[in-house]
Design an enzyme around this catalytic site. Structure first.
Site, short mmCIF file in Angstrom:
data_model
loop_
_atom_site.label_atom_id
_atom_site.label_comp_id
_atom_site.label_asym_id
_atom_site.label_seq_id
_atom_site.Cartn_x
_atom_site.Cartn_y
_atom_site.Cartn_z
N CYS A 2 -14.01 -60.66 -20.46
CA CYS A 2 -15.23 -61.46 -20.54
C CYS A 2 -15.64 -61.92 -19.15
O CYS A 2 -14.92 -61.75 -18.17
CB CYS A 2 -15.00 -62.68 -21.42
SG CYS A 2 -14.58 -62.29 -23.12
N ARG A 54 -19.42 -61.76 -23.51
CA ARG A 54 -18.25 -61.56 -24.36
C ARG A 54 -17.90 -60.10 -24.56
O ARG A 54 -18.74 -59.28 -24.90
CB ARG A 54 -18.53 -62.21 -25.72
CG ARG A 54 -17.38 -62.11 -26.68
CD ARG A 54 -17.68 -62.91 -27.93
NE ARG A 54 -16.55 -62.87 -28.83
CZ ARG A 54 -16.65 -62.90 -30.14
NH1 ARG A 54 -17.83 -63.00 -30.70
NH2 ARG A 54 -15.58 -62.86 -30.88
N LEU A 55 -16.63 -59.83 -24.37
CA LEU A 55 -16.02 -58.58 -24.81
C LEU A 55 -15.14 -58.97 -25.98
O LEU A 55 -14.11 -59.62 -25.81
CB LEU A 55 -15.19 -57.94 -23.69
CG LEU A 55 -14.43 -56.67 -24.08
CD1 LEU A 55 -15.40 -55.57 -24.47
CD2 LEU A 55 -13.55 -56.22 -22.94
N SER A 56 -15.56 -58.66 -27.18
CA SER A 56 -14.86 -59.10 -28.40
C SER A 56 -13.57 -58.34 -28.58
O SER A 56 -13.58 -57.11 -28.66
CB SER A 56 -15.76 -58.89 -29.62
OG SER A 56 -16.97 -59.58 -29.46
N ILE A 57 -12.46 -59.07 -28.67
CA ILE A 57 -11.16 -58.45 -28.86
C ILE A 57 -10.44 -59.06 -30.06
O ILE A 57 -10.05 -58.36 -30.97
CB ILE A 57 -10.29 -58.56 -27.58
CG1 ILE A 57 -10.95 -57.79 -26.45
CG2 ILE A 57 -8.87 -58.07 -27.83
CD1 ILE A 57 -10.30 -57.94 -25.10
N ASN A 80 -12.07 -66.97 -20.39
CA ASN A 80 -11.70 -65.58 -20.22
C ASN A 80 -10.18 -65.54 -20.09
O ASN A 80 -9.64 -66.00 -19.10
CB ASN A 80 -12.35 -64.97 -18.98
CG ASN A 80 -11.93 -63.53 -18.77
OD1 ASN A 80 -11.63 -62.83 -19.72
ND2 ASN A 80 -11.91 -63.11 -17.53
N GLY A 81 -9.53 -65.04 -21.08
CA GLY A 81 -8.08 -64.98 -21.07
C GLY A 81 -7.58 -64.78 -22.48
O GLY A 81 -8.34 -64.46 -23.38
N GLU A 82 -6.30 -64.98 -22.65
CA GLU A 82 -5.71 -64.86 -23.98
C GLU A 82 -4.55 -65.83 -24.11
O GLU A 82 -3.74 -65.94 -23.20
CB GLU A 82 -5.22 -63.43 -24.24
CG GLU A 82 -4.72 -63.22 -25.64
CD GLU A 82 -4.35 -61.78 -25.94
OE1 GLU A 82 -3.74 -61.54 -27.01
OE2 GLU A 82 -4.66 -60.89 -25.13
N ASP A 105 -8.63 -67.43 -30.27
CA ASP A 105 -7.73 -68.28 -29.49
C ASP A 105 -8.51 -69.40 -28.80
O ASP A 105 -7.97 -70.49 -28.58
CB ASP A 105 -6.91 -67.47 -28.50
CG ASP A 105 -7.72 -66.61 -27.54
OD1 ASP A 105 -8.94 -66.45 -27.73
OD2 ASP A 105 -7.12 -66.07 -26.59
#
Length: 127
Positions: A2, A54-57, A80-82, A105
């Site tokens: 993202c 957004r890059l949807s994951i 932006n992260g996980e 998350d």
């Protein structure tokens, strides 16, 4: 991956329409970082704005859209992260009464900020 951008203006007298246009243009400039969706958030009183691509994951639904506000509205984030342990933390928060609309998350992060405070929540995130 993202992407996010934003601004904070000194002085507090902002023109909402021009600021929203500026935020949208910021998002357009980083569309390659998040081609799936984009959003903006602006707080007139604080003269702060956020733009997110957004890059949807994890949560592919619109409920994972950002910038995202906490349930109370106290916290707003473009992230932006996980958080690798977000499911376990989400279960713990839900057992204590937190309600989640989606499965991201980021939403768990915001609920943790509200429940435990920012510093304590950050110490519990893996990722």
């Amino acid at each position: 991956m993202c992407g996010f951008a934003g601004f904070a203006e000194a002085g507090g007298n902002i023109d909402r329409e021009s600021c929203e246009t500026r935020l949208r243009k910021m998002g357009e400039a980083i569309v390659h970082r998040g081609p799936d969706a984009g959003g903006v958030w602006l707080n007139d009183a604080l003269s702060v704005g956020l733009s997110h691509r957004r890059l949807s994951i994890l949560d592919l639904s619109p409920l994972g859209a950002q910038p995202m506000a906490s349930a109370s509205g106290r916290f707003v984030i473009a992230f932006n992260g996980e958080i690798y342990n977000f499911q376990a933390l989400g279960e713990e928060l839900a057992a204590d009464g937190a309600y989640f609309r989606g499965h991201s998350d980021t939403e768990v992060m915001l609920a943790a900020f509200e429940a435990w405070g920012v510093e304590a929540a950050l110490g519990r995130f893996a990722g």
